[in-house]
Design an enzyme around this catalytic site. Sequence first.
Site, PDB file in Angstrom:
ATOM      1  N   LYS A 177      -5.470   1.109  14.135  1.00 42.05           N
ATOM      2  CA  LYS A 177      -6.204   2.030  13.599  1.00 42.05           C
ATOM      3  C   LYS A 177      -6.034   3.194  12.611  1.00 42.05           C
ATOM      4  CE  LYS A 177      -7.607   5.224  15.576  1.00 42.05           C
ATOM      5  NZ  LYS A 177      -7.106   7.137  14.792  1.00 42.05           N
ATOM      6  N   PRO A 185       2.452   2.059  17.479  1.00 44.66           N
ATOM      7  CA  PRO A 185       3.510   3.039  17.883  1.00 44.66           C
ATOM      8  C   PRO A 185       2.309   3.661  19.647  1.00 44.66           C
ATOM      9  CG  PRO A 185       3.178   3.061  15.386  1.00 44.66           C
ATOM     10  CD  PRO A 185       2.391   2.240  15.754  1.00 44.66           C
ATOM     11  N   ALA A 243       0.786   6.516  21.783  1.00 36.76           N
ATOM     12  CA  ALA A 243       0.750   7.617  21.348  1.00 36.76           C
ATOM     13  C   ALA A 243       1.099   8.580  19.949  1.00 36.76           C
ATOM     14  CB  ALA A 243       1.682   9.235  22.428  1.00 36.76           C
ATOM     15  N   GLY A 244       0.657   7.314  18.936  1.00 43.29           N
ATOM     16  CA  GLY A 244       0.826   7.779  17.601  1.00 43.29           C
ATOM     17  C   GLY A 244      -0.332   7.987  16.566  1.00 43.29           C
ATOM     18  N   GLY A 245      -1.396   8.261  17.363  1.00 49.23           N
ATOM     19  CA  GLY A 245      -2.796   8.656  16.690  1.00 49.23           C
ATOM     20  C   GLY A 245      -3.113   7.163  15.605  1.00 49.23           C
ATOM     21  N   GLY A 268      -4.358   4.480  18.311  1.00 43.46           N
ATOM     22  CA  GLY A 268      -5.291   3.067  19.054  1.00 43.46           C
ATOM     23  C   GLY A 268      -4.510   1.817  18.999  1.00 43.46           C
ATOM     24  N   GLY A 269      -2.963   2.074  20.021  1.00 42.43           N
ATOM     25  CA  GLY A 269      -2.669   0.903  20.242  1.00 42.43           C
ATOM     26  C   GLY A 269      -3.129   0.967  21.882  1.00 42.43           C
ATOM     27  N   GLY A 270      -3.165   2.493  22.624  1.00 42.56           N
ATOM     28  CA  GLY A 270      -3.298   1.472  24.016  1.00 42.56           C
ATOM     29  C   GLY A 270      -4.733   1.029  24.353  1.00 42.56           C
ATOM     30  N   ALA A 311      -6.425  -0.566  21.451  1.00 39.85           N
ATOM     31  CA  ALA A 311      -6.397  -2.753  20.756  1.00 39.85           C
ATOM     32  C   ALA A 311      -6.272  -2.857  22.309  1.00 39.85           C
ATOM     33  CB  ALA A 311      -5.228  -2.725  20.162  1.00 39.85           C
ATOM     34  N   ASP A 362     -12.092   4.786  21.122  1.00 45.31           N
ATOM     35  CA  ASP A 362     -11.139   3.777  19.907  1.00 45.31           C
ATOM     36  C   ASP A 362     -11.128   2.342  20.978  1.00 45.31           C
ATOM     37  OD1 ASP A 362     -10.908   5.356  18.257  1.00 45.31           O
ATOM     38  OD2 ASP A 362      -8.265   6.051  19.589  1.00 45.31           O
TER      39      ASP A 362
END
Length: 311
Positions: free
Chosen positions: A11, A107, A109-111, A113-115, A117, A149
């Site tokens: 996101k 990414p 810790a890229g802002g 919300g990968g974790g 997701a 998130d």
Amino acid sequence: MKRVRVRAPGKINASFRVGPLRTDGYHFVASTYLAVSLYEEVLATAKPGTPAGDVTVSISPASTLDPAALATIPLDDDNLAVRAARLVADVSESTCGVHLEITKHVPIAGGMGGGSADAAATLVACDALWHTGLSREELSQLGAELGADVPFALLGGAAVGLGVGDRLTAALAPTALHWVLVQSDFGLSTPLVYGALDTLRDGAEPPVPDQVDPHILAALRAGDPALLAGCLANDLQPAAVSLAPGLAEVLDAGKARGALATLISGSGPTVAMLAADERHARNLSAELGAAGYAAQAVQGPVHGAHRVLDS
């Protein structure tokens, strides 16, 4: 069913207002979420003969992130996907463990919300694998236990998030908007960025944000990138730039090459650049790539966590 594959989107935050610190240690926020076409993928494979709480995880070699970054991902209970699987196991009658293979594209810790997701994809995958029969609302309630998130990664599309970002209301955004994402070769700790914002505010306490800018919602409804460009805002951006001053150069590089607007997504350091249309996004991505930036064209809104293969 022996395995289930689920895809969930990353996101960006088209707007992000940050209010005062809450008693639980989080901040009040008002955010406009937009799910974009950069996906995480989780393959959940049943492990017959093992208890449902037996959850293992690995990172797929098909992941496109830097190997050094992938090596930082925890493969134990600190991994949100593992915790998500255990939450479903707690309410499932299944007697089977599961292995989670995660393919990373968002990414770390890229802002973006990968974790979260990963966790959302795992909730959907384990629910299907174990025939738990949970509704999306029930999955969202479980996801909220893992982070603000996660419910949005389940929902997808566009949404307004209040509270700590977990009180979601879907927003109408019928037309795809086109963006270029510029990834950094480092991550930023979300708590550290919030702490930097508090320091920059120097004790001044902002009001509790109870809505997002209505102009943003109007721009999303109209699918008008030019209108949206004037509304993009992120209270965390000055804090992220204070911790990583090089981000200012990335923001300026997009503007210099014709981006309608640029902003840091969430706590950063990923920079989102708004394009006029798909062709503009492709050209902007190519120009930034030629200049040495890790740029990628995406579009949004897209659907939330969804199954792509059962076998």
